[in-house]
Write an enzyme that holds these catalytic residues in place. Structure first.
Site, short mmCIF file in Angstrom:
data_model
loop_
_atom_site.label_atom_id
_atom_site.label_comp_id
_atom_site.label_asym_id
_atom_site.label_seq_id
_atom_site.Cartn_x
_atom_site.Cartn_y
_atom_site.Cartn_z
N ASP A 1 -5.03 -10.62 -15.95
CA ASP A 1 -6.22 -11.44 -15.84
C ASP A 1 -7.26 -10.91 -16.83
O ASP A 1 -7.47 -9.70 -16.90
CB ASP A 1 -6.77 -11.30 -14.41
CG ASP A 1 -7.02 -12.63 -13.76
OD1 ASP A 1 -7.86 -13.38 -14.26
OD2 ASP A 1 -6.37 -12.90 -12.73
N ASP B 1 -1.74 -1.22 -3.92
CA ASP B 1 -2.00 -0.45 -5.14
C ASP B 1 -0.82 -0.55 -6.11
O ASP B 1 0.21 -1.14 -5.78
CB ASP B 1 -2.31 1.02 -4.78
CG ASP B 1 -1.33 1.56 -3.76
OD1 ASP B 1 -0.12 1.49 -4.04
OD2 ASP B 1 -1.76 2.03 -2.67
N ASN C 1 -0.27 4.55 -0.25
CA ASN C 1 -0.85 5.81 0.27
C ASN C 1 -1.57 5.61 1.60
O ASN C 1 -2.33 6.47 2.04
CB ASN C 1 -1.79 6.42 -0.77
CG ASN C 1 -2.96 5.50 -1.09
OD1 ASN C 1 -2.95 4.33 -0.68
ND2 ASN C 1 -3.95 6.00 -1.77
N ASP D 1 0.85 -1.20 0.00
CA ASP D 1 0.00 0.00 0.00
C ASP D 1 0.88 1.24 0.00
O ASP D 1 1.68 1.44 0.92
CB ASP D 1 -0.89 -0.06 1.26
CG ASP D 1 -1.76 1.17 1.40
OD1 ASP D 1 -1.94 1.90 0.40
OD2 ASP D 1 -2.27 1.40 2.52
N ASP E 1 -9.77 -15.94 -16.97
CA ASP E 1 -10.51 -16.34 -15.79
C ASP E 1 -11.75 -17.17 -16.12
O ASP E 1 -12.55 -16.78 -16.98
CB ASP E 1 -10.94 -15.06 -15.06
CG ASP E 1 -11.66 -15.34 -13.77
OD1 ASP E 1 -11.00 -15.80 -12.83
OD2 ASP E 1 -12.89 -15.13 -13.70
N GLU F 1 -8.00 -20.52 -17.20
CA GLU F 1 -8.21 -21.16 -15.91
C GLU F 1 -9.15 -22.33 -16.12
O GLU F 1 -10.25 -22.17 -16.64
CB GLU F 1 -8.83 -20.17 -14.92
CG GLU F 1 -8.97 -20.78 -13.54
CD GLU F 1 -9.93 -20.04 -12.64
OE1 GLU F 1 -9.83 -20.21 -11.43
OE2 GLU F 1 -10.81 -19.32 -13.14
N ASP G 1 -4.07 3.87 2.64
CA ASP G 1 -5.52 3.71 2.80
C ASP G 1 -5.86 2.26 3.18
O ASP G 1 -7.02 1.87 3.24
CB ASP G 1 -6.29 4.14 1.54
CG ASP G 1 -5.97 3.26 0.33
OD1 ASP G 1 -5.07 2.38 0.43
OD2 ASP G 1 -6.61 3.44 -0.72
N HIS H 1 -4.58 -17.26 -5.37
CA HIS H 1 -5.49 -16.46 -4.55
C HIS H 1 -6.80 -17.19 -4.26
O HIS H 1 -7.64 -16.65 -3.55
CB HIS H 1 -5.76 -15.14 -5.27
CG HIS H 1 -6.49 -15.37 -6.56
ND1 HIS H 1 -5.91 -16.01 -7.63
CD2 HIS H 1 -7.76 -15.09 -6.93
CE1 HIS H 1 -6.79 -16.11 -8.61
NE2 HIS H 1 -7.93 -15.56 -8.21
N ASP H 2 -7.03 -18.36 -4.85
CA ASP H 2 -8.26 -19.12 -4.61
C ASP H 2 -8.02 -20.33 -3.72
O ASP H 2 -8.95 -21.12 -3.50
CB ASP H 2 -8.85 -19.63 -5.94
CG ASP H 2 -9.34 -18.51 -6.83
OD1 ASP H 2 -9.76 -17.47 -6.29
OD2 ASP H 2 -9.31 -18.68 -8.06
C1 GLC Z 1 -11.82 -17.43 -10.87
C2 GLC Z 1 -10.95 -16.55 -10.01
C3 GLC Z 1 -11.65 -16.31 -8.71
C4 GLC Z 1 -12.96 -15.61 -9.00
C5 GLC Z 1 -13.79 -16.38 -10.00
C6 GLC Z 1 -14.89 -15.53 -10.54
O1 GLC Z 1 -11.99 -18.68 -10.32
O2 GLC Z 1 -9.67 -17.11 -9.86
O3 GLC Z 1 -10.86 -15.57 -7.82
O4 GLC Z 1 -13.66 -15.47 -7.81
O5 GLC Z 1 -13.04 -16.80 -11.11
O6 GLC Z 1 -14.40 -14.52 -11.36
CA CA Z 2 -3.48 2.16 -1.24
#
Ligand code: GLC
Ligand code: CA
Length: 559
Positions: free
Chosen positions: A111, A42, A36, A34, A213, A267, A38, A334-335
């Site tokens: 993405d 970013d 700034n 981050d 995605d 994906e 908040d 991230h999933d």
């Molecule tokens: C993909 C992404 C996930 C998102 C989903 C809907 O699985 O990796 O993070 O929630 O698609 O876009």
């Molecule tokens: Ca920020």
């Protein structure tokens, strides 16, 4: 191509490509840095860490969505595909980031989220406004006078119902994900042209590819046939690889991909090996690499996974892709939960060793490794116990669903603690100052309190840290094409504790030994190690041939 000349030439049979030789580093922008204060990561924050990224040796960055979004699903609900999310910065910041990466010889993959848009996208606003609006067919609508549409399962909906009634036009719209993520109608050629234009917009700025995605879901049978009971337990079979998917990808390839030197990865790869091949075999001119879920899905069963499951999955996929096609190799993103918590052992005695062992695995398999930010530090699951700490729409709506249907809330909370996507979304741990040096404000999601001991600043100084090990492992892969293209052969296949395999190319051979357990283990490789040279190991004390200590990892060069 300058790139191909830069490295010594090898067997003619190898179809060398930069995206095969890449090490991809995934950045989750909201949680990286981050600038700034908040509380939200970013683009300027990422820019301030470019030298750190460079120091890892990675060659490609995959950035999770940074486009304008009301953030129902952390940017996976896009309201303007040609703009940057306010809290992330401006287009000028983006341009600076791209330049900063390219100046350091790092490519950028973005993405592409086009199975659905946000319900706040102009297209959807128009589409929902009347049945005769020119944008009506950009989405899937079902007129209510025809009765209720055939049931469809939604991943994120409170009622798991993918059809949302909209009184404005007395119709239902389809949303596989949340209500704020209406599915785009790919059967409408105008939608496909819009997507081509969006891709060109970013490619013309100079980006190097797309991670597409939920892409296996875009094509749909719009007669909406009835699926058998329980279909949602095998969802990719019913939602994946819809009727005209390959036609759409071929069209994208002709109109866009083929005009740039880029990397494309969707994906999901359907539900069979054949589906995956159909997406990525070079002679089909569709995508570059398949990104299947079987490797991470094995951890998703009660009691956890066994090493034999893991070997079976990876060996099966490798064998099947030996001659044709190319795979992505990953154990976290991230999933998913954190790599070390999910596949290794995050208890204090073994976190460091098991994290390095898993890094060794990812960097020595055939396929392109995708490495998730923070895993290089051995960051762990946070395991929130209070629903108020969660931020993920999947967790929050799932919780409401369990409460509303009188389900077992305690069991659900236990599941979340281990499986929730928020485990891997906590702020990156830069140093031991407050909030791990991520922000001086209030972070959007809590920082893992273990940042005082697990952080980049401390690990940078320590030659034996997870971070230092990751850097070594990346450079080992980069200078040894055998680790990228070499034939993979499983050794001591039935050993339930040790994953052992060789990689071979042009007479060069390596042996990888990985103890996946917290106990001493023995491997019967049948390979004479007397002349072998140790290239890397995760213990600092001498090794004992075929006897491996807990989570020990060794890479030998055999000749
Ligand atoms: C993909 C992404 C996930 C998102 C989903 C809907 O699985 O990796 O993070 O929630 O698609 O876009
Ligand atoms: Ca920020």
């Amino acid at each position: 191509m300058a790139f191909a000349q830069a490295v010594q030439s090898h067997t003619d049979t190898i179809d060398r490509k930069w995206w095969k030789e890449a090490v991809v580093y995934q950045i989750y922008p909201r949680s990286f840095k981050d600038s700034n204060n908040d509380g939200i990561g970013d683009l300027k924050g990422i820019i301030s860490k470019l030298d750190y990224i460079k120091s890892l040796g990675v060659t490609v960055v995959w950035l999770n969505p940074i486009y304008s979004s009301p953030n129902d699903d952390n940017g996976y609900d896009i309201s303007n595909y040609r703009n940057i999310m306010d809290v992330f910065g401006t287009m000028a910041d983006f341009d600076a980031l791209l330049k900063g990466l390219h100046d350091r010889h790092i490519k950028l993959v973005m993405d592409l989220v086009v199975n659905h848009s946000s319900d706040e996208h102009e297209w959807f606003k128009q589409s929902r406004s009347s049945r005769t609006n020119p944008y009506r067919d950009y989405y899937h609508w079902w007129p209510a006078e025809k009765g209720k549409p055939t049931p469809r399962y939604s991943f994120f909906d409170i009622n798991s119902d993918a059809w949302k009634y909209d009184s404005l036009t007395n119709s239902y719209y389809l949303h596989y994900f949340s209500r704020k993520q209406p599915d785009l109608n790919w059967e409408n050629p105008k939608v496909r042209t819009e997507v081509d234009d969006i891709m060109k917009f970013w490619l013309d700025k100079g980006i190097d590819g797309f991670r597409m995605d939920a892409f296996q879901y875009v094509a749909k049978d719009t007669t909406f046939p009835v699926f058998p009971p329980g279909y949602e337990k095998n969802i990719n079979k019913y939602y994946g690889m819809g009727p005209h998917l390959h036609d759409y990808i071929k069209e994208m390839n002709t109109n866009v991909f083929s005009k740039y030197d880029i990397m494309t990865v969707a994906e999901g790869a359907g539900s069979t090996l054949e589906d995956a091949h159909n997406l990525v075999d070079a002679d089909r001119h569709e995508l570059n690499m398949a990104y299947h879920f079987e490797g991470v899905d094995i951890t998703n069963k009660p009691g956890g996974y066994t090493l034999l499951d893991l070997k079976q999955v990876y060996t099966k996929w490798d064998k099947d892709f030996e001659d044709k096609g190319w795979l992505a190799i990953f154990m976290a993103n991230h999933d998913n939960p954190r790599m070390v918590s999910n596949f290794g052992n995050d208890s204090p005695g073994f976190r460091d060793l098991s994290s390095k062992m898993l890094t060794t695995f990812l960097m020595t398999m055939r396929g392109t490794p995708y490495y998730y930010n923070g895993d290089e530090l051995g960051m762990t699951n946070i395991g929130f116990t209070d629903i108020k700490d969660y931020r993920d729409v999947a967790a929050l709506n799932g919780y409401k669903h369990v409460v509303n249907t009188g389900g077992d809330v305690q069991h659900y909370m236990q599941e979340l603690r281990v499986r929730s996507r928020d485990n891997s979304r906590t702020p990156f741990q830069w140093d031991s100052s407050e909030n791990a040096g991520f922000t001086m404000g209030t972070p959007w999601i809590k920082v893992n309190p273990n940042y005082t001991t697990i952080n980049a600043a401390d690990e940078d100084k320590d030659p034996n840290s997870c971070l230092s090990y990751f850097r070594k492992m990346v450079s080992l892969r980069k200078v040894n094409l055998v680790l990228v293209y070499g034939k993979y052969n499983l050794v001591d296949a039935d050993n339930p504790n040790v994953y052992a395999y060789t990689r071979e190319l042009d007479g060069k051979k390596m042996l990888v030994l990985l103890n996946f357990t917290a106990k001493d283990a023995t491997v019967t490789s049948g390979i004479d190690l007397s002349k072998a040279k140790v290239l890397i190991q995760n213990y600092t004390t001498p090794i004992n041939q075929n006897h491996l200590r807990p989570y020990e990892a060794i890479v030998y060069q055999m000749n």
